[in-house]
Each structure stands twice: as C-alpha cells, then as structure tokens.
Design an enzyme around this catalytic site. Sequence first.
Site, mmCIF file in Angstrom:
data_model
loop_
_atom_site.group_PDB
_atom_site.id
_atom_site.type_symbol
_atom_site.label_atom_id
_atom_site.label_comp_id
_atom_site.label_asym_id
_atom_site.label_seq_id
_atom_site.Cartn_x
_atom_site.Cartn_y
_atom_site.Cartn_z
ATOM 1 N N ARG A 1 0.853 -1.191 0.000
ATOM 2 C CA ARG A 1 0.000 0.000 0.000
ATOM 3 C C ARG A 1 0.888 1.241 0.000
ATOM 4 O O ARG A 1 2.101 1.157 0.072
ATOM 5 C CB ARG A 1 -0.917 0.002 1.238
ATOM 6 C CG ARG A 1 -0.191 -0.399 2.513
ATOM 7 C CD ARG A 1 -0.826 0.096 3.769
ATOM 8 N NE ARG A 1 -0.768 1.543 3.863
ATOM 9 C CZ ARG A 1 0.330 2.221 4.195
ATOM 10 N NH1 ARG A 1 1.476 1.596 4.454
ATOM 11 N NH2 ARG A 1 0.318 3.538 4.256
ATOM 12 N N GLY A 2 0.236 2.395 -0.102
ATOM 13 C CA GLY A 2 0.967 3.650 -0.144
ATOM 14 C C GLY A 2 1.196 4.070 -1.587
ATOM 15 O O GLY A 2 1.681 3.280 -2.411
ATOM 16 N N GLN B 1 -3.198 2.192 10.382
ATOM 17 C CA GLN B 1 -1.890 2.269 9.720
ATOM 18 C C GLN B 1 -0.907 3.125 10.513
ATOM 19 O O GLN B 1 0.298 2.897 10.474
ATOM 20 C CB GLN B 1 -2.039 2.830 8.302
ATOM 21 C CG GLN B 1 -2.788 1.913 7.345
ATOM 22 C CD GLN B 1 -4.253 2.282 7.231
ATOM 23 O OE1 GLN B 1 -4.858 2.772 8.178
ATOM 24 N NE2 GLN B 1 -4.836 2.052 6.064
ATOM 25 N N ASN C 1 -6.251 12.031 0.484
ATOM 26 C CA ASN C 1 -5.346 11.264 1.351
ATOM 27 C C ASN C 1 -6.195 10.428 2.303
ATOM 28 O O ASN C 1 -7.426 10.513 2.298
ATOM 29 C CB ASN C 1 -4.419 12.208 2.130
ATOM 30 C CG ASN C 1 -3.286 11.455 2.822
ATOM 31 O OD1 ASN C 1 -2.554 10.708 2.177
ATOM 32 N ND2 ASN C 1 -3.155 11.624 4.114
ATOM 33 N N LYS C 2 -5.533 9.606 3.085
ATOM 34 C CA LYS C 2 -6.240 8.715 3.998
ATOM 35 C C LYS C 2 -7.314 9.467 4.782
ATOM 36 O O LYS C 2 -7.075 10.573 5.272
ATOM 37 C CB LYS C 2 -5.245 8.068 4.961
ATOM 38 C CG LYS C 2 -5.849 7.076 5.941
ATOM 39 C CD LYS C 2 -6.631 5.959 5.255
ATOM 40 C CE LYS C 2 -5.781 5.177 4.294
ATOM 41 N NZ LYS C 2 -6.586 4.154 3.557
ATOM 42 N N ASP D 1 -2.574 10.492 -1.999
ATOM 43 C CA ASP D 1 -2.815 9.423 -2.959
ATOM 44 C C ASP D 1 -3.176 9.959 -4.332
ATOM 45 O O ASP D 1 -2.990 9.271 -5.333
ATOM 46 C CB ASP D 1 -3.916 8.492 -2.450
ATOM 47 C CG ASP D 1 -3.424 7.628 -1.304
ATOM 48 O OD1 ASP D 1 -3.031 6.479 -1.569
ATOM 49 O OD2 ASP D 1 -3.403 8.102 -0.154
#
Length: 382
Positions: free
Chosen positions: A64-65, A212, A263-264, A253
Amino acid sequence: MADQYVQSGEDSKPTEIPAIRWEEPPEGPVLVLLDQTRLPAEEVELVCTDASALVEAIRSLAVRGAPLLGIAGAYGVALAAARGFDVDEAAAVLAGARPTAVNLAVGVRRAEAAYRAELGKSGDQERAAGAALAAARRLHREDAAASAAMAERGLTLLDELLPGGGHRILTHCNTGSLVSGGEGTAFAVALAAHRAGRLRRLWVDETRPLLQGARLTAYEAARSGMAYTLLTDNAAGSLFAAGEVDAVLIGADRIAADGSVANKVGSYPLAVLARYHHVPFIVVAPVTTVDPDTPDGASIEVEQRAGHEVTEIAAPQAPVGRAEAGGGIPVAPLGTQAYNPAFDVTPPELVTAIVTEEGVVSPVTAEALAELCARSREVTIS
C-alpha cells in the site's frame, strides 16, 4: 498516554526487509512483498507469481501507499510479461485495483509502454519483458531519489516556517519506507528532522479503522529511534487546543489539477483544525501523485471499503485488510451498516504547501501546480 522516547542501539533500526523486491529463482521470476497487514506483530513476506496475486495483495493492503503502489504496478506488468501472461489484461486489472491512488496507474502505464515499444521494435517477447522490468526498476530508483529530495526540501520548509527547531509534527496514516522506494514522503521529512536534531516530537494518529498509524508509522518511528507519541484520531483537536502541534505533515494518494488533495480519511479534519489554530498543513508527495487529468477534488473517485473493517476489529496477528468479513472481533451489533471511505479530500485553500522532489508549491494554485508538472516533464525528457 502511550509514549515512546528516543531509543538507541540494535533495536533502533529501520526495517531491514524491503517493502518490495524482484527475485529470479530457478522456477521463474517473482515479486516479493513485505506483508504490511501482519505488522507490527511479525514480519512476513508474500511471494507473487502473477498479476492476480499482486492485485489481491494490493486490495488487501498487504502492499500500500501511493508511491509503492506505482512501483508494484510496474513490477506487476513486468511479471506478467516475463511469465508469458496477457500483458494487456494484467495491466488493466492492476491499474484498477485501487482507484484513488493515481501512482498505481502511472506505474502500470510506464512499464506497459516500455513493453509495447520494445515489442513493436524487435518483435521479441523476451526483450519486451526485459524492457518492462527495466522500466519498473527505473521507477523504483527514481522514487528513492525523489524521497531523498522531498525530505531535504521538506525540512528546509519546516525550518523556514518554524525557525529554531524543536519541531512537534503531527502525521496521519503511514508515509515512511513502507510506502516508498526510499524513506517515504511525509515521514521522510520528519526522519530528516530527527537526524538533524530538530524533531522534538512526532505525534502519530492511530488512523482508524485499519490503524496504519498505530501499526506502521509507530513501527517505523520506533525502529528509527524517533521520539513519538501515539494518539487516537479524535484526540487531535485536544492536542491542537493545547498548543502541542507546530505542523501537520501528510502524504497524498492523488492531487487534482486545482491542488485538492486526496489522502487517507481523517486528513481533511486535520486541515480544518490546522487552519483554525494557525498551524502549517503540509502535503509531501512525488510529482507522479499530481493528476492533471483530474480537474478538482469533486472529480476524485474515493474508494469505499468493506463495512466489516469498521464493525469488526481484526483478531491478533490476523491480516487486517482481508477481502471477506469473518475472523474479527465484532464491535457493533450484527447487521450494522458502516460508512467506510478510504480517503477524504482536502481543498487547496487549506493546504499551506505541497512539497515534491521538483519543488515546493505555496500558495497552492492550479497555475503553480501546472508549472511544476511542466518543469518536471522537461527534466524527464532531457
């Protein structure tokens, strides 16, 4: 409160297991991933022999990322080519595995383009597969270099905004070496501040529902010997009110053409808090995360994930990103509906600066981002 102070010695090392690597055993090439769903309890590797296995690893968050997804996508195309699978099909399923993260599609396209160019030139399948692999390895190296450049630019910006050092940085989700070919994006800036003796405290949001921050950022901070403190996501407002945050550093992202940042989920509330409390809100991401084809934040497709990630807590040492419900500990009544977007979108007017390997954009405007991207293309072409 849960607190971790600066450490030294053998336990204060970044993980020595790379997040991703290409190997060529006698039975054929494979892509080896550090399974991030098992951290921090154990370091376990996954071996992918085809694109479908990699797609599952991406969807389950084993890998991920944003930057690392781009690298994984490129290697996935190379893997399909090297093993004789349908490259077009592999590229399509890989690019769509996580729709919000633009780097994934960028990496897939780069490797696929290299494959097609060589195949059209020589007609040799093996040479075309080699070209795809070379493109993936080049992207991997470029990301490591970008990470180092972002760390340097980000630390310079922090020192300009906050002279005197002693930075207290709040971060969200995970943005270290686990998401990068190098030492990360936002986390790499904090790590540079730590090494320079200018990081007083790294505040780590736990990052619900898959933790995370708690599982991965705390893991990386501890192994790097950084002074860090873990907090629940809903404690961030209290932290700002107490005057304990000097800057917010996050990754991205996807960055739309107008500077909107996906983003998250949980990033947008931090931006609102930062604006109210007059704290810099800084986004750190490579230029490949900027998507000129997405005009604004409303045009960003936000991935919706399974409800069980919210209604259950994963059992100890069980993968947290599994595709099907079951095996977790229920924390809500059976049948509860859950709203579970993977990302939220922060408008450009709440972003103090976007730090990339090619430069810093501040204030964040469509014109400034377009100029940065154009400059980056010129560098790439030359």
